[in-house]
Write an enzyme that holds these catalytic residues in place. Structure first.
Site, PDB file in Angstrom:
ATOM      1  N   SER A 152      45.966  48.558  45.080  1.00 56.39           N
ATOM      2  CA  SER A 152      45.744  49.938  44.648  1.00 56.39           C
ATOM      3  C   SER A 152      45.373  50.768  45.854  1.00 56.39           C
ATOM      4  O   SER A 152      44.874  50.244  46.861  1.00 56.39           O
ATOM      5  CB  SER A 152      44.617  49.990  43.607  1.00 56.39           C
ATOM      6  OG  SER A 152      44.213  51.305  43.343  1.00 56.39           O
ATOM      7  N   TYR A 197      36.426  47.677  40.726  1.00 56.22           N
ATOM      8  CA  TYR A 197      37.881  47.643  40.826  1.00 56.22           C
ATOM      9  C   TYR A 197      38.314  47.896  42.267  1.00 56.22           C
ATOM     10  O   TYR A 197      39.133  47.151  42.828  1.00 56.22           O
ATOM     11  CB  TYR A 197      38.508  48.680  39.898  1.00 56.22           C
ATOM     12  CG  TYR A 197      40.027  48.646  39.914  1.00 56.22           C
ATOM     13  CD1 TYR A 197      40.708  47.638  39.242  1.00 56.22           C
ATOM     14  CD2 TYR A 197      40.763  49.612  40.607  1.00 56.22           C
ATOM     15  CE1 TYR A 197      42.096  47.598  39.257  1.00 56.22           C
ATOM     16  CE2 TYR A 197      42.139  49.568  40.623  1.00 56.22           C
ATOM     17  CZ  TYR A 197      42.812  48.562  39.954  1.00 56.22           C
ATOM     18  OH  TYR A 197      44.173  48.513  39.984  1.00 56.22           O
TER      19      TYR A 197
END
Length: 255
Positions: free
Chosen positions: A162, A175
């Site tokens: 990401s 995350y």
């Protein structure tokens, strides 16, 4: 931003219809989103796909889509990356080796978002859950499968990352931290497999994608304005195929 970030124009990439014929590829998180789209793309090119995920009903949906399209029958593998014992990973690897002899590809799509909150408010159990699935699960699975991957002629491993795993962003907590770990893990692995003449380990940052995770992270966003998971099929196929020979240790932006 990491110096190994790469971009690739695959606009004109047209894979041969049997590009992945006789390949066996395991895709985690294969019940929905990018995992399901990737599994279907591989099956459409002749691969036998092992569908791994926590929820059998979701995996069954992907299984049915592949079979109904007339592609090679996949293998269902319900598996909980959060709760699995170490021995279970090795039992899985042994079963794959016994049935297929080798594993040609491994794609890590399974991940959880965790909380969107300041670190000062982050729940410790929620933090640990994110790392158990996004990092520890990926490590244990990869480690257990390395022998059967090395048995393949041209093994491929793909991790999903990401943008927040390259540059930290407020309120993305576990995350973001977990994706930083994934990027580092992939770089270490890429350097360690170089004794194999054609072992490729790479990372893909999908960017904005129409998934349930995206909808959870951005509840006010119009999901119809977000690219579908199938948007990334070209890159995911390329990095799993013979065409990416020599491409190792890179992190790609899919958009």
């Amino acid at each position: 931003m990491s110096s190994n970030v790469a971009r690739m124009d695959l606009h004109d990439f047209a894979p041969e219809h049997d590009l992945l014929r006789e390949k066996t590829i395991l895709v985690t998180g294969a019940g929905a989103g990018i995992g399901a789209a990737t599994a279907l793309a591989y099956a459409s090119l002749g691969a036998t796909v092992i569908l791994l995920g926590r929820t059998l009903a979701k995996l069954q949906h992907t299984y049915d889509a592949i079979v109904e399209a007339g592609y090679p029958e996949p293998l269902l593998m319900p598996f909980d990356l959060e709760k699995a014992e170490i021995e279970t990973y090795h039992q899985m690897a042994a079963a794959i080796g016994q049935q297929f002899g080798a594993l040609d590809g491994l794609v890590h799509c399974a991940a959880v978002l965790g909380q969107r909150t300041p670190l000062s408010n982050y729940n410790h159990e929620a933090w640990e859950t994110v790392f158990k699935i996004n990092v520890h699960g990926a490590f244990h699975l990869t480690k257990a499968l390395l022998p059967v991957l090395h048995a393949a002629e041209s093994p491929r491993v793909i991790f999903l990352s990401s943008s927040v795993g390259r540059e930290g962003r407020a309120y993305w907590g576990a995350y973001a931290a977990s994706k930083f770990a994934v990027e580092g893990f992939a770089q270490v692995l890429a350097q360690e497999v170089t004794q194999h003449p054609d072992f490729c380990v790479n990372v893909v940052n999908p960017g904005r994608t129409r998934t349930q995770m995206r909808a959870t992270a951005y509840p006010g966003e119009d999901i119809n304005t977000v690219p579908a998971p199938e948007t990334h099929n070209g890159l995911m196929v390329y990095l799993m195929s013979k065409h990416c020979t020599g491409t190792n240790g890179l992190s790609f932006d899919a958009q």
